[in-house]
Design a protein around this motif. Sequence first.
Motif, PDB file in Angstrom:
ATOM      1  N   PRO A   1     -94.655  22.929 -89.536  1.00  0.00           N
ATOM      2  CA  PRO A   1     -95.137  23.970 -88.628  1.00  0.00           C
ATOM      3  C   PRO A   1     -94.327  23.904 -87.335  1.00  0.00           C
ATOM      4  N   PHE A   2     -93.916  25.054 -86.819  1.00  0.00           N
ATOM      5  CA  PHE A   2     -93.137  25.034 -85.588  1.00  0.00           C
ATOM      6  C   PHE A   2     -93.618  26.116 -84.628  1.00  0.00           C
ATOM      7  N   ASN A   3     -93.388  25.876 -83.357  1.00  0.00           N
ATOM      8  CA  ASN A   3     -93.705  26.868 -82.335  1.00  0.00           C
ATOM      9  C   ASN A   3     -92.558  27.859 -82.213  1.00  0.00           C
ATOM     10  N   ASN A   4     -92.830  29.124 -82.521  1.00  0.00           N
ATOM     11  CA  ASN A   4     -91.793  30.132 -82.331  1.00  0.00           C
ATOM     12  C   ASN A   4     -91.806  30.613 -80.879  1.00  0.00           C
ATOM     13  N   ARG A   5     -90.953  31.545 -80.557  1.00  0.00           N
ATOM     14  CA  ARG A   5     -90.813  31.965 -79.157  1.00  0.00           C
ATOM     15  C   ARG A   5     -92.052  32.688 -78.628  1.00  0.00           C
ATOM     16  N   GLY A   6     -92.967  33.055 -79.508  1.00  0.00           N
ATOM     17  CA  GLY A   6     -94.201  33.697 -79.076  1.00  0.00           C
ATOM     18  C   GLY A   6     -95.348  32.721 -78.869  1.00  0.00           C
ATOM     19  N   ALA A   7     -95.071  31.420 -78.929  1.00  0.00           N
ATOM     20  CA  ALA A   7     -96.132  30.428 -78.734  1.00  0.00           C
ATOM     21  C   ALA A   7     -96.649  30.462 -77.296  1.00  0.00           C
ATOM     22  N   HIS A   8     -97.945  30.177 -77.132  1.00  0.00           N
ATOM     23  CA  HIS A   8     -98.624  30.214 -75.836  1.00  0.00           C
ATOM     24  C   HIS A   8     -98.651  31.659 -75.301  1.00  0.00           C
ATOM     25  N   LEU A   9     -99.399  31.857 -74.230  1.00  0.00           N
ATOM     26  CA  LEU A   9     -99.488  33.195 -73.656  1.00  0.00           C
ATOM     27  C   LEU A   9     -98.254  33.536 -72.829  1.00  0.00           C
ATOM     28  N   MET A  10     -97.935  32.635 -71.889  1.00  0.00           N
ATOM     29  CA  MET A  10     -96.771  32.840 -71.029  1.00  0.00           C
ATOM     30  C   MET A  10     -96.097  31.496 -70.785  1.00  0.00           C
ATOM     31  N   ARG A  11     -94.794  31.467 -70.852  1.00  0.00           N
ATOM     32  CA  ARG A  11     -94.027  30.283 -70.501  1.00  0.00           C
ATOM     33  C   ARG A  11     -92.627  30.734 -70.110  1.00  0.00           C
ATOM     34  N   ARG A  12     -91.839  29.824 -69.637  1.00  0.00           N
ATOM     35  CA  ARG A  12     -90.511  30.197 -69.168  1.00  0.00           C
ATOM     36  C   ARG A  12     -89.702  30.844 -70.289  1.00  0.00           C
ATOM     37  N   ASN A  13     -89.274  32.056 -70.040  1.00  0.00           N
ATOM     38  CA  ASN A  13     -88.432  32.807 -70.988  1.00  0.00           C
ATOM     39  C   ASN A  13     -89.114  33.070 -72.324  1.00  0.00           C
ATOM     40  N   GLY A  14     -90.439  33.057 -72.363  1.00  0.00           N
ATOM     41  CA  GLY A  14     -91.072  33.313 -73.647  1.00  0.00           C
ATOM     42  C   GLY A  14     -92.573  33.403 -73.575  1.00  0.00           C
ATOM     43  N   GLY A  15     -93.194  33.193 -74.735  1.00  0.00           N
ATOM     44  CA  GLY A  15     -94.627  33.345 -74.861  1.00  0.00           C
ATOM     45  C   GLY A  15     -94.981  34.714 -75.404  1.00  0.00           C
ATOM     46  N   MET A  16     -96.243  34.862 -75.811  1.00  0.00           N
ATOM     47  CA  MET A  16     -96.714  36.128 -76.360  1.00  0.00           C
ATOM     48  C   MET A  16     -96.422  37.302 -75.433  1.00  0.00           C
ATOM     49  N   ALA A  17     -96.498  37.066 -74.122  1.00  0.00           N
ATOM     50  CA  ALA A  17     -96.376  38.156 -73.156  1.00  0.00           C
ATOM     51  C   ALA A  17     -95.030  38.868 -73.212  1.00  0.00           C
ATOM     52  N   TYR A  18     -94.009  38.208 -73.747  1.00  0.00           N
ATOM     53  CA  TYR A  18     -92.663  38.792 -73.714  1.00  0.00           C
ATOM     54  C   TYR A  18     -92.018  38.903 -75.090  1.00  0.00           C
ATOM     55  N   GLU A  19     -92.769  38.658 -76.130  1.00  0.00           N
ATOM     56  CA  GLU A  19     -92.188  38.584 -77.471  1.00  0.00           C
ATOM     57  C   GLU A  19     -92.005  39.957 -78.102  1.00  0.00           C
ATOM     58  N   ARG A  20     -90.921  40.089 -78.862  1.00  0.00           N
ATOM     59  CA  ARG A  20     -90.734  41.206 -79.787  1.00  0.00           C
ATOM     60  C   ARG A  20     -90.742  40.631 -81.194  1.00  0.00           C
ATOM     61  N   ILE A  21     -91.493  41.249 -82.087  1.00  0.00           N
ATOM     62  CA  ILE A  21     -91.708  40.644 -83.404  1.00  0.00           C
ATOM     63  C   ILE A  21     -90.414  40.528 -84.193  1.00  0.00           C
ATOM     64  N   ARG A  22     -89.479  41.437 -84.011  1.00  0.00           N
ATOM     65  CA  ARG A  22     -88.242  41.370 -84.808  1.00  0.00           C
ATOM     66  C   ARG A  22     -87.416  40.124 -84.506  1.00  0.00           C
ATOM     67  N   ASP A  23     -87.650  39.509 -83.347  1.00  0.00           N
ATOM     68  CA  ASP A  23     -86.917  38.284 -83.025  1.00  0.00           C
ATOM     69  C   ASP A  23     -87.345  37.105 -83.892  1.00  0.00           C
ATOM     70  N   CYS A  24     -88.412  37.293 -84.675  1.00  0.00           N
ATOM     71  CA  CYS A  24     -88.828  36.243 -85.603  1.00  0.00           C
ATOM     72  C   CYS A  24     -87.725  35.912 -86.601  1.00  0.00           C
ATOM     73  N   VAL A  25     -86.825  36.840 -86.855  1.00  0.00           N
ATOM     74  CA  VAL A  25     -85.729  36.588 -87.799  1.00  0.00           C
ATOM     75  C   VAL A  25     -84.877  35.423 -87.303  1.00  0.00           C
ATOM     76  N   PHE A  26     -84.563  35.399 -86.008  1.00  0.00           N
ATOM     77  CA  PHE A  26     -83.783  34.297 -85.441  1.00  0.00           C
ATOM     78  C   PHE A  26     -84.532  32.971 -85.552  1.00  0.00           C
ATOM     79  N   ASP A  27     -85.852  33.026 -85.254  1.00  0.00           N
ATOM     80  CA  ASP A  27     -86.663  31.802 -85.285  1.00  0.00           C
ATOM     81  C   ASP A  27     -86.775  31.241 -86.694  1.00  0.00           C
TER      82      ASP A  27
END
Length: 289
Positions: free
Chosen positions: A67-93
């Motif tokens: 199990p890994f934390n993708n860029r949408g983990a947590h609500l807000m964090r530096r340069n990421g989190g749910m608040a700034y995620e686009r689902i298509r970026d899951c391909v990179f993750d």
Amino acid sequence: MIEPVCRLVRFDATDDYALSGLLYEPRRRTQHAIVWLHGTGGASIFDSRRTNLLAAEFTRRGFAFFPFNNRGAHLMRRNGGMAYERIRDCVFDIDGALREMRRRGYRDITLAGHSTGANKIAVYDHRKPRNTVKRYVLLAGGDDTGLTYEQLGDRRFRAALERARSLKNSDELVPRALSPLPISWRSFYDMNNPDGDYNVFPFGEVIRARRLSRRPLFRYVRAIRKKTLVVYGENDEYCYGDVSRCVSILADALGPKPNFELAIMADADHGFGGKEGELAALITEWIEA
């Protein structure tokens, strides 16, 4: 329960975004691994009670678990989190996680996703159908677009969507009246655009007999050709109060596709709380069947 042993793995998505996960390995060497995608709304595999419970059962049955934390983990964090995620970026993750697992010798990989993680698998398959994953497990895939519509109502939903469309590249957060969780306009648009990638499981459009999207419903799931297991909890809180109806709608949308198996787990909620061992057993037995 004796907590299973794991190691922290830091790796990069294929666009160089830094990620991390937990690798649990069975005592006997194996090439079989389950890569796990968490959901949205502040989720993190490091905070989830489910992580160790699933790991204990998977490794006992001879599977590595990552199990890994993708860029949408947590609500807000530096340069990421749910608040700034686009689902298509899951391909990179996902590609980054698969690359890391292949580097470690794993060749038979099952990609499992819970909640929005299930949506991400469908998006990944759509955007990269020729991938190295052997099979998919879609757990409690959600209709976030439809549920936002339910929350806001027709007039407010359409007004918010129009506003979001004009600000679809903005990192500014939407007003709290539109979302109880912090989310940028670009992510709000990504999540609630009926014709976008996020709208994988549009149950509400069928149940409420309303059409929000112009594109074919369930198009990403219907296009999946890999062996796929779909599981919902009998008491899933996000299935419009009728899990059986949602699963029936999905079955009708899929039609006679022999690569799919659909199941409802008795007494389980959206997060499969208290049913982790049973869920892991179901997944591993399905893989081995």
